[in-house]
Structures are given as C-alpha cells and as structure tokens.
Design an enzyme around this catalytic site. Structure first.
Site, PDB file in Angstrom:
ATOM      1  N   LYS A 145      46.968  41.745  51.812  1.00  0.00           N
ATOM      2  CA  LYS A 145      46.053  42.882  51.944  1.00  0.00           C
ATOM      3  C   LYS A 145      44.654  42.460  51.525  1.00  0.00           C
ATOM      4  O   LYS A 145      44.379  42.282  50.339  1.00  0.00           O
ATOM      5  CB  LYS A 145      46.488  44.082  51.104  1.00  0.00           C
ATOM      6  CG  LYS A 145      45.759  45.372  51.535  1.00  0.00           C
ATOM      7  CD  LYS A 145      45.641  46.417  50.451  1.00  0.00           C
ATOM      8  CE  LYS A 145      44.458  46.199  49.552  1.00  0.00           C
ATOM      9  NZ  LYS A 145      43.138  46.382  50.244  1.00  0.00           N
TER      10      LYS A 145
ATOM     11  N   GLU B  24      44.822  37.538  38.252  1.00  0.00           N
ATOM     12  CA  GLU B  24      43.564  36.863  37.901  1.00  0.00           C
ATOM     13  C   GLU B  24      42.517  37.961  37.844  1.00  0.00           C
ATOM     14  O   GLU B  24      42.137  38.533  38.872  1.00  0.00           O
ATOM     15  CB  GLU B  24      43.229  35.790  38.945  1.00  0.00           C
ATOM     16  CG  GLU B  24      42.248  34.744  38.444  1.00  0.00           C
ATOM     17  CD  GLU B  24      40.818  35.131  38.722  1.00  0.00           C
ATOM     18  OE1 GLU B  24      40.187  35.732  37.813  1.00  0.00           O
ATOM     19  OE2 GLU B  24      40.330  34.848  39.819  1.00  0.00           O
TER      20      GLU B  24
ATOM     21  N   GLU C  22      32.011  43.509  31.780  1.00  0.00           N
ATOM     22  CA  GLU C  22      31.784  42.687  32.972  1.00  0.00           C
ATOM     23  C   GLU C  22      30.906  43.464  33.952  1.00  0.00           C
ATOM     24  O   GLU C  22      31.270  44.542  34.417  1.00  0.00           O
ATOM     25  CB  GLU C  22      33.106  42.316  33.638  1.00  0.00           C
ATOM     26  CG  GLU C  22      32.927  41.371  34.811  1.00  0.00           C
ATOM     27  CD  GLU C  22      34.244  40.963  35.455  1.00  0.00           C
ATOM     28  OE1 GLU C  22      34.349  39.804  35.889  1.00  0.00           O
ATOM     29  OE2 GLU C  22      35.158  41.807  35.518  1.00  0.00           O
TER      30      GLU C  22
END
Length: 497
Positions: free
Chosen positions: A193, A268, A399
């Site tokens: 996907k 990840e 982040e």
C-alpha cells in the site's frame, strides 16, 4: 504541469491510468473511487489514480495467498534470484521515467531522485544474492532423543507468508523497494500500500514486476487511504506480517492491532537525530555535512539530524558557516538542475512546519536564518536555523519533518554528559559525530542510543548496512542480512534415525 523539460515517456505515463494491481491484473477500485496527485512545486494536477478499499485489500490478499501456495513457493532459489535481477535491470532501463515521476509526485530534486532509482536497482541485486544463500544449520539433538539412538537436528528458513507493506510519501519508490526486495528474496508474497500522497511510481514499478516475469499475485499494489486500505491490510487475518514506515503514532496503533492476532510486525518510525560537533572538527566538512543532515530531502526524512550540539569553541563559526550554506541553497522545482531544495509534500505539511517555526520565533531561541515560506505557488519553506535552544522547546523535542535545525552549545569535555544531551529524546534512529579524534569518535558512538550512527558524515545508509531504531523509533532492522530475516521463520527439525 511544469514547463521544464520532461521525458516523453513520463508524459505518456501521466496521461495513462494508475489502477490497482491485483492477481497480475491492473483493475479499477471496486468502489469506483479515485483521487488526484498534484505537483507540490506548482500545485498543478499530475494525474488521477484509482483508490482501493477493504474489499480490494481482501482481493489482493487472496491473490497473494494463492500465489504463495502456488508456483512461487516451488521456485528454486536461483530462479527467485533471477527474477529479482531482472527487475533490477528493468528499473535501470526506466531510470529517467521513475526519477521524473518521483520529482513530480514528491518534489525532491532530480539529482537525488536519480540517485535513489540507482539505489533501488542495487537493492534488488543485493537481495538476489541473499535469496541464493538462504540456509539453515545443523546442531546437536536433545539428549533424551540421543539416548534412544542416533538422531539429527537441523533448522529450516521459511518465508512468513503473505506480508503487508505500508510505505510513506517522503521517498516513495525507495521505501517500496527496500521492503519488496527482502520480502521477495525470502519467498513471501506481498500486498503493497503506497502513500496516498505519492502513488505514481509504485504503479509503474508494478508494471516492471510483471515484465520481469514474476508470477501473478506475488506482488499486489493497492493505492488507498490509510484509514480504509491501510487499516484493512493490518487487520486482515490472512496477512502474516506487517512492515510499516511512518509516524510513531501510527506505528503504535499498528502494533496494538497486530498484537491482537500475534501478527509479526516491523516498524521504522520517527526520529529526532542528534549531531555532535567537537571543537577539533574539520569545519570545511562539518558545515555542509551538518547542514545537509538537516536539509536533505527538505528535512522530510526520519534520520534527519535536527538536534545539533556544538562545542562552544566552534559554535559561532559553525552557525555562521551553516547559515551561509542555507542561504545559498536554491529552492525551486525539482526538475530544475540547479535546485538544491524542493517543496514540502503538501500545503498541510507546509502549514505544520510553519507552525513549529512560529513556536521557535516565540521562544527564547535565536533565529539565525530562514523561517519563511513562499507567497507564490508551491509548498516551499526556507532552510531554517534556530540557535541557543534548550531541550524543553517543541522545536527540539518533536519531529518536525521539515527543514528546521535546532542548535545548542556545550562546554563540557565529559563524554557521558555530552551523550546525555544527545540521548535526551524518546527517539533513537540515527545520529552523527564530527571529530578528528578517533578515540573520542568511538567512545561517543558507543554512548549514543541510536540504531545508526556515523562519524564525519550523516545518514550513511546502503543496501548492505542495517538500519533501524531504538525506543520509539521502531522495531527491527531494514537493509542488510537483518532486513531479510524480518521475512523468514526458523523451523527446528529433529529426526530419531
């Protein structure tokens, strides 16, 4: 579309369709839904693409399950390797097309896109080698079996089965290939996907997979929204493993869902990587190296070095050099060969990054350079450097996924204290150390709690080097031999002879 030169093959692909790939056939989504991809540098329409939902995921998983039990499972290892190498050659033959699609769909500079396409071909070559080297071991049988007579114990390495691969938008082709190559080398079948923001290169990759000769259903590609297609893929009972790259928040949600069915999962996730610059660092290398650690790919990469710790002795010279470097970076369309930094992926991402910059401006941090967005077309944000930050600021803690650097000085020579600064984050994905002293380099690296640390460079990744994070940066390692182990099961066998 941009007036910059585009290869005729790229224009032809954009004028064609972008359907789903299920069971070796290109099909429309079952619900008849579609979406539009836009050039982030201009805001102009690139192409429409089909969207899949839960029913399309179900069909893709069924196709992958059938292929796993069919001819794919019976292929000899050298035949599997041959197909991977054939795909590598197909990628090389279509390098310009794939690179231009990445630029148009994602916004990255063309030179970077070309390098990434070359790395994708290398990934399939690399894992073709590992496909030929899948092997178990022999070991001593258990004592109670040996007491009854001679025995043999050995292990087998077997593919986990159908795997779901969910990839992000920041380097779409690379992310697809770094998951496809090891999973196919291991003998798994796949439902991929792509990110809904960057769907185009995956469809072209699907065509190349067919041309390389892979059996129908081994690779299925379903473009779709995360809350529909992604959720259905993670929850599907016939999917044995999920590999996800993306935000930590979504990764945690996937881990919770997979825990319910004990589905294997590798993640990840996010990063806020530290960069430590010692007083003896070679500034002629550190200035551009540290700057690009943050600004590479517009800062839209998980291993970006965005928390900079510089010794007081070289703090101002480093800042001055990086500011000059940032101010000389040409922003523009990725197809312009002079462009060093392209746009952010979307207007939404641009607004998010500018929100962090506004927080920085309202704090006690010093804005050294940047902090602006373009008034015209495109989702551009200038390379931004904040100095004199402290660890409590949002621009240091969270982040940002944009071209924003936070720099703070240190004066101590105590490596434990320096490492404590670097490790003051929930993440642990990457990092770098800049010094001419090998003793300091090795001792600092051993103290930094990250899965990947470089010395006098940043983000030194390659097909053979394992990459992944500690803590909230994820589970497992991609690239290298470890990357293929994610897709293999170990079976122990004992025979009483």
């Amino acid at each position: 579309m941009t007036n910059l030169p585009i290869d005729p093959a790229t224009r032809a692909v954009l004028d064609g369709g972008f359907p789903l790939l299920i069971g070796g056939q290109f099909v429309s989504g079952s619900a008849g839904q579609s979406a539009t991809s836009f050039d982030p540098a201009t805001g102009e329409k690139l192409a429409d693409f089909d969207l899949g939902d839960a029913s399309d995921i179900d069909a893709a998983v069924a196709a992958a399950k059938s292929a796993f039990g069919g001819p794919w499972r019976k292929l000899q290892l050298n035949e599997r390797a041959r197909l991977l190498r054939a795909l590598a050659r197909g990628i090389e033959a279509n390098a310009q097309l794939l690179a231009e699609l990445e630029v148009l769909d994602n916004g990255m500079p063309l030179m970077l896109a070309q390098m990434i396409v070359g790395n994708c071909a290398q990934l399939f070559d690399y894992y073709a080698g590992w496909a030929e080297r899948i092997e178990g071991t022999t070991t001593e049988p258990p004592p109670h079996v040996q007491e009854q007579g001679e025995a043999l114990t050995y292990t087998l390495k077997e593919p986990v089965g159908v795997v779901g691969l969910i990839v992000p938008w920041n380097v779409p082709l690379s992310m697809a290939c770094l998951k496809l190559a090891p999973s196919l080398a291991a003998g798994c079948t796949v439902v991929l996907k792509p990110a809904e923001e960057t769907p185009l290169s995956a469809v072209v990759l699907g065509r190349l997979i067919g041309e390389a000769g892979f059996p129908d259903g081994v690779v299925n590609i379903v473009n779709g929204r995360g809350e529909e297609a992604g959720t259905a893929l993670v929850a599907h009972p016939d999917v044995a493993k999920i590999s996800f790259t993306g935000s930590t928040a979504v990764g945690k949600s996937i881990a919770r869902e997979c825990a319910g069915s004990m589905k294997k999962v590798s993640l990840e996730l996010g990063g806020k990587s530290p960069v430590v610059v010692f007083p003896d660092a070679d500034l002629s290398k550190a200035v551009p190296g540290v700057a690009m650690a943050t600004f590479f790919l517009q800062g839209q990469n998980c291993m970006a070095g965005t928390r900079i710790f510089a010794h007081r002795d070289i703090y101002e010279p480093l800042l001055e050099g990086m500011a000059a470097f940032a101010e000389n970076m040409k922003l523009g369309h990725g197809l312009d060969p002079e462009t060093m930094q392209g746009p952010l992926i979307s207007k939404r991402q641009q607004e998010r990054v500018m929100g962090f910059i506004a927080d920085g401006k309202n704090s006690d941090a010093r804005l050294v350079t940047g902090g602006t967005e373009w008034d015209g077309k495109g989702n551009f944000v200038s390379p931004t450097i904040f100095a004199d930050v402290d660890p409590s600021m949002r621009i240091v803690r969270e982040e940002i996924f944009g071209p924003v650097m936070a720099v703070q000085p240190f004066e101590t020579d105590d490596l434990d204290e320096i490492a404590a600064l670097a490790n003051d984050s929930p993440y642990g994905l990457s990092g770098s150390v800049w010094t001419r002293d090998l003793s300091i380099a090795h001792r600092t690296v051993s103290r930094i709690r990250s899965g990947h640390v470089s010395v006098n460079c940043h983000g030194a990744v390659a097909a053979n080097i394992p990459f992944g994070g500690y803590r909230e940066s994820g589970w497992g390692r991609e690239f290298g031999r470890e990357g293929m182990e994610l897709y293999l099961e170990t079976k122990a066998v004992t025979l009483a002879l």
